[in-house]
Design an enzyme around this catalytic site. Structure first.
Site, short mmCIF file in Angstrom:
data_model
loop_
_atom_site.label_atom_id
_atom_site.label_comp_id
_atom_site.label_asym_id
_atom_site.label_seq_id
_atom_site.Cartn_x
_atom_site.Cartn_y
_atom_site.Cartn_z
N THR A 290 2.49 -11.57 7.09
CA THR A 290 2.27 -10.22 6.57
C THR A 290 3.06 -10.00 5.29
O THR A 290 2.55 -9.41 4.32
CB THR A 290 2.68 -9.18 7.65
OG1 THR A 290 1.85 -9.38 8.78
CG2 THR A 290 2.50 -7.76 7.15
N GLU B 48 9.65 -3.26 14.24
CA GLU B 48 8.61 -3.88 13.39
C GLU B 48 9.17 -4.24 12.01
O GLU B 48 8.77 -5.24 11.41
CB GLU B 48 7.42 -2.92 13.30
CG GLU B 48 6.39 -3.18 12.21
CD GLU B 48 5.34 -4.17 12.62
OE1 GLU B 48 5.71 -5.22 13.17
OE2 GLU B 48 4.15 -3.91 12.36
N1 HSE Z 1 -0.85 -2.19 7.00
C1 HSE Z 1 -0.23 -3.48 7.13
C2 HSE Z 1 -0.77 -4.39 6.06
C3 HSE Z 1 -0.49 -4.03 8.49
O1 HSE Z 1 -1.98 -4.42 5.88
O2 HSE Z 1 0.01 -5.07 5.41
C4 HSE Z 1 0.14 -5.35 8.71
O3 HSE Z 1 -0.07 -5.74 10.03
#
Ligand code: HSE
Length: 311
Positions: free
Chosen positions: A186, A133
């Protein structure tokens, strides 16, 4: 060359409004399917093919989350004389906030372990999924990979030990997700988050997290309704998703327990107490996007208790 094996790794909802980077749940579908085969032509893990990704995902072994995670499993086991090729069948949208890169990482690590006749337990695979990931967004967080691998609702602490805890899923809990047809990276959605918060915000959000976790143990939907609220991350990201506030209002009006951004977005999720509410919420959310001519896809799911599996 053998016939190979096939695995499924589910999509996930990370953060769940109250647990940025530490909380996530697995959906029944969609997800990634991965086929693994032994190859005599090379050693290590390679990607032979990716279907349904519109050419967006890298096939280079060092850049794909599935092969990086799979290779990490081989490295851990000190296996240097076996070649494994992975075919990824994407059955979920990319850049959607539903843990697409995490599902591939989990699928890659799990498929490699399965074809080797499961030398590692699922929990032992977790660090290798996190490594995969990491390739996708350059940060270590296990809130998507942990539920995709293990299933259920998972609390997970990032860091060397990856302490994780399965939380109970109340009977009747349904999840509605709407995915508007836009993409958010992201990496970008993380870059806008402020690195510090006020003491008051910390106090309020701590209560929300503690209350939500408590509500799961008690199957107490009233308490969940009071606590499923993100006062820190959602306000900073909401502007990335057109019509977010209207979609959330539509969900709450239709009896959602709570509604927030799924992972880094743009998908939005709502929790509800039964399938009737979940379907009404789906319809109401979709209407908001339809009115502004944004294509969207809705999913209604329960929590997937199993996580990744071979089939
Ligand atoms: N916790 C992470 C974020 C998840 O919110 O950036 C990303 O899929």
């Amino acid at each position: 060359m053998n016939a190979g094996i096939k695995v499924f790794a589910p999509a996930t909802i990370a953060n769940l409004a109250v647990g940025y980077d530490i909380l996530g749940l697995a959906l029944e579908s969609p997800g990634d399917e991965i086929i693994a085969k032994i190859s005599n032509d090379f050693t290590g893990v390679r990607i032979s093919n990716i279907r349904n990704d519109g050419g967006k995902l890298p096939k280079a072994a060092q850049k794909n989350t599935a092969s990086v995670a799979g290779q990490a499993v081989l490295d851990h086991l000190n296996i240097t004389d076996i070649g494994i090729e992975l075919e990824i069948i994407k059955k979920m949208p990319i850049g959607s906030g539903l843990g697409s890169s995490a599902a591939s990482a989990v699928g890659g690590a799990f498929a490699v372990n399965e074809i080797l006749k499961s030398p590692l337990t699922k929990a032992e695979l977790l660090p290798f999924c996190v490594q995969g990931e990491y390739i996708a967004d350059g940060s270590y967080h296990a809130d998507n990979v942990a539920p995709s691998l293990l299933g259920g609702i998972i609390l997970v602490k990032n860091g060397e030990n990856l302490i994780h805890q399965r939380l109970p899923t109340p009977e009747g809990l349904f999840i509605t997700i709407i995915h508007p047809d836009i993409e958010i990276l992201t990496k970008n959605a993380r870059s806008i988050i402020k690195s510090s918060i006020s003491l008051n915000s910390h106090i309020d959000q701590s209560f929300n997290l503690a209350g939500f976790v408590s509500s799961l143990y008690q199957s107490n939907f009233d308490l969940m309704r009071q606590c499923l609220n993100d006062i820190i991350i959602e306000p900073q990201r909401a502007h990335l998703i057109p019509k977010f506030e209207e979609v959330k209002a539509a969900a709450l009006k239709n009896n959602a327990i709570g509604c927030s951004i799924s992972g880094a977005g743009p998908s939005i999720f709502a929790l509800s107490e039964n399938s009737f509410d979940a379907e009404n919420i789906a319809y109401a959310m979709k209407e908001v996007f339809k009115n502004v001519k944004i294509e969207s896809t809705v999913i209604v799911s329960r929590v997937n208790p199993e996580g990744a599996y071979r089939f």
